[in-house]
Scaffold this motif. Sequence first.
Motif, PDB file in Angstrom:
ATOM      1  N   GLY A 165       9.619 -39.769  -3.441  1.00 38.53           N
ATOM      2  CA  GLY A 165       8.395 -39.826  -2.650  1.00 38.53           C
ATOM      3  C   GLY A 165       8.029 -38.501  -2.014  1.00 38.53           C
ATOM      4  N   LYS A 166       7.733 -38.558  -0.706  1.00 40.06           N
ATOM      5  CA  LYS A 166       7.272 -37.365  -0.002  1.00 40.06           C
ATOM      6  C   LYS A 166       8.373 -36.338   0.230  1.00 40.06           C
ATOM      7  CE  LYS A 166       5.540 -39.906   3.285  1.00 40.06           C
ATOM      8  NZ  LYS A 166       4.892 -40.331   4.546  1.00 40.06           N
ATOM      9  N   THR A 167       9.639 -36.710   0.023  1.00 42.37           N
ATOM     10  CA  THR A 167      10.717 -35.740   0.216  1.00 42.37           C
ATOM     11  C   THR A 167      10.848 -34.795  -0.976  1.00 42.37           C
ATOM     12  OG1 THR A 167      12.418 -37.194  -0.735  1.00 42.37           O
ATOM     13  CG2 THR A 167      11.993 -37.392   1.617  1.00 42.37           C
ATOM     14  N   LEU A 168      10.060 -35.035  -2.025  1.00 39.27           N
ATOM     15  CA  LEU A 168      10.068 -34.152  -3.193  1.00 39.27           C
ATOM     16  C   LEU A 168       9.040 -33.040  -3.007  1.00 39.27           C
ATOM     17  CD1 LEU A 168      10.917 -33.516  -6.181  1.00 39.27           C
ATOM     18  CD2 LEU A 168       8.957 -34.920  -6.849  1.00 39.27           C
ATOM     19  N   LEU A 169       9.491 -31.805  -3.132  1.00 36.13           N
ATOM     20  CA  LEU A 169       8.605 -30.642  -3.103  1.00 36.13           C
ATOM     21  C   LEU A 169       8.598 -30.023  -4.499  1.00 36.13           C
ATOM     22  CD1 LEU A 169       9.884 -28.933   0.188  1.00 36.13           C
ATOM     23  CD2 LEU A 169       8.193 -30.739  -0.043  1.00 36.13           C
ATOM     24  N   VAL A 170       7.413 -29.858  -5.061  1.00 39.55           N
ATOM     25  CA  VAL A 170       7.289 -29.257  -6.385  1.00 39.55           C
ATOM     26  C   VAL A 170       6.725 -27.849  -6.215  1.00 39.55           C
ATOM     27  CG1 VAL A 170       6.315 -29.465  -8.698  1.00 39.55           C
ATOM     28  CG2 VAL A 170       6.882 -31.527  -7.384  1.00 39.55           C
ATOM     29  N   VAL A 171       7.499 -26.866  -6.637  1.00 40.06           N
ATOM     30  CA  VAL A 171       7.113 -25.461  -6.475  1.00 40.06           C
ATOM     31  C   VAL A 171       6.832 -24.864  -7.843  1.00 40.06           C
ATOM     32  CG1 VAL A 171       7.830 -23.191  -5.646  1.00 40.06           C
ATOM     33  CG2 VAL A 171       8.482 -25.252  -4.370  1.00 40.06           C
ATOM     34  N   GLY A 172       5.596 -24.417  -8.043  1.00 39.38           N
ATOM     35  CA  GLY A 172       5.204 -23.792  -9.300  1.00 39.38           C
ATOM     36  C   GLY A 172       5.268 -22.278  -9.180  1.00 39.38           C
ATOM     37  N   VAL A 173       6.017 -21.650 -10.066  1.00 35.54           N
ATOM     38  CA  VAL A 173       6.176 -20.192 -10.063  1.00 35.54           C
ATOM     39  C   VAL A 173       5.559 -19.635 -11.340  1.00 35.54           C
ATOM     40  CG1 VAL A 173       7.819 -18.276  -9.898  1.00 35.54           C
ATOM     41  CG2 VAL A 173       8.335 -20.461  -8.774  1.00 35.54           C
ATOM     42  N   PHE A 174       4.747 -18.600 -11.214  1.00 32.16           N
ATOM     43  CA  PHE A 174       4.131 -18.020 -12.396  1.00 32.16           C
ATOM     44  C   PHE A 174       4.045 -16.504 -12.254  1.00 32.16           C
ATOM     45  CE2 PHE A 174       0.682 -18.623  -9.409  1.00 32.16           C
ATOM     46  CZ  PHE A 174      -0.143 -17.522  -9.593  1.00 32.16           C
ATOM     47  N   ALA A 175       3.730 -15.861 -13.339  1.00 35.66           N
ATOM     48  CA  ALA A 175       3.515 -14.417 -13.369  1.00 35.66           C
ATOM     49  C   ALA A 175       2.570 -14.119 -14.519  1.00 35.66           C
ATOM     50  CB  ALA A 175       4.835 -13.668 -13.539  1.00 35.66           C
TER      51      ALA A 175
END
Length: 526
Positions: A165-175
């Motif tokens: 649920g809300k305890t999941l953080l999705v971090v997108g990294v790009f270059a």
Amino acid sequence: MGKPSKNLAVRDLYEPPSVQTPAQAFEERISHELVVALVGPVGSGVSTAARDLHDILSQEYKYKVRPIIKLSEIISAEARRVLIEKIERAPLDKYITTMQTIGNDLRKKFGGSYLVEKAVEEIAKFRKENGGCSDNGVPLVGRRAYILDSIKNLEELRLLRFLYGKTLLVVGVFAPDQIRKDRLQTLGADPESVRKIMDRDQSEVATFGQNTRKLFIESDLFICNDKKPEELKRKLRRYLELVFDVRVHTPTRSESAMYEAASAAAQSACMSRQVGASIISCTGELIAVGRNDVPRVGGGLYVEDDQFTVDDEARVIVDADNRCFKWGGRICHNEVTRNDIIKKIARKIFDADVLKKNKTTSDVVAILSGTDIDNLTEFSRSIHAEMEAILSVAREGKHSLVGATLYTSTYPCHNCARHIVAAGIRRVVYIEPYKKSLAIVLHSGTVTEDSTDRSRVIFSQYDGVAPRNYLRLFRPRLPRKQDGHLLHRGLEAAAPAYSEPLDSRTDYESKVIADLCSKEQSSCED
């Protein structure tokens, strides 16, 4: 009811009520755990971001952080299940290709979320071994974190969001592509193989393949990792300070502008996709917003209110709204027209008698499906969001677009691209890639994705908090001052904004009802 221990489940708290309210008791049963899933195209530095997050959470926030769960290590450990006994780590390009293939084979055999299921197994094991639950399995409050490097498809994300649920953080990294190419080649990848590796990683056709392109746009935070390592860590630290509400941060210009674009997109009734755009002047002022939708007479687009209008005699005219979902057969005209073109081509080929025996027009349609005909966007009734934003400036006649920046939820199509250039806009920022766009192919002389090129209009990916989290993170949950002075909160005890109850909803309902009955019974006895 005395103040409950943090290590007791709700169902164990059925004691006579006291001045403490149920809500106060429940607050002590809120999980402080975090699960961070990173996603990003190969060569973008996802593993570096994972290590930085591990260091910040463990050293500064005093979380007990499990060693990073690397899905590549799970692939290596489970390769035997698809009859691969040894994986050669050199040369790099062959190693990456082999790992991609093994990952696909494992997903095909055990399901699209198999690798993440193995990660979940590791999370549960770590929690049990590190004080995360009692002997009888009751979950306990604690500062524990788990970092996944890195997920690759939407099936994996769906499972993680359902579980955490809300305890999941999705971090997108790009270059930028060129930086990613250089990084891979520096690590030993063959230059001729780099492009194939990058394309396969972003959008593979296979059902159980990688698809970071679609997955990436679901991130809670977007980070451009094209500068020094210190800059990457600074962005991650700012994001965690927002999540834990321990420092005062306000949105950047880009974050505010993209939120405006996302808000505009929510008003779109387009049946294909909702797109929003905003334009910021060269002085930083918001001067326009737009969305993709059907234009109306008099200027602008239809809105919800237009379904009912009133004439001069105060008579209500119903269904004055001519948007596609309620007009002309309620169809997507672009898709229907495009399919008609394919069918007409197939009929002409069939009538020309050039097909092999036993072939039908349906066979020709199947062959033509998936070609560039599917990319035609010329037959839509909707005006595109970028164009509506530009035209809204023209309708008002108050601002200049020269030197402005356009923010859009989706990469502009080639039709919008040429108008963006002609309008004098100098920069475009987008979140979602758009494979149908030929902007760079058709306008390479005036449009570029190279952020250092000042001679052309720059198209660049968005860097910042995802619009869906804008209000959650930038509206403080706690007071900012005490006795007129700014409050300083320590990191070591700060609770995350993203949290979930440790117990089920029915447990909490039962607790409220039990307390209610007890209070009413005591009142009767008095």
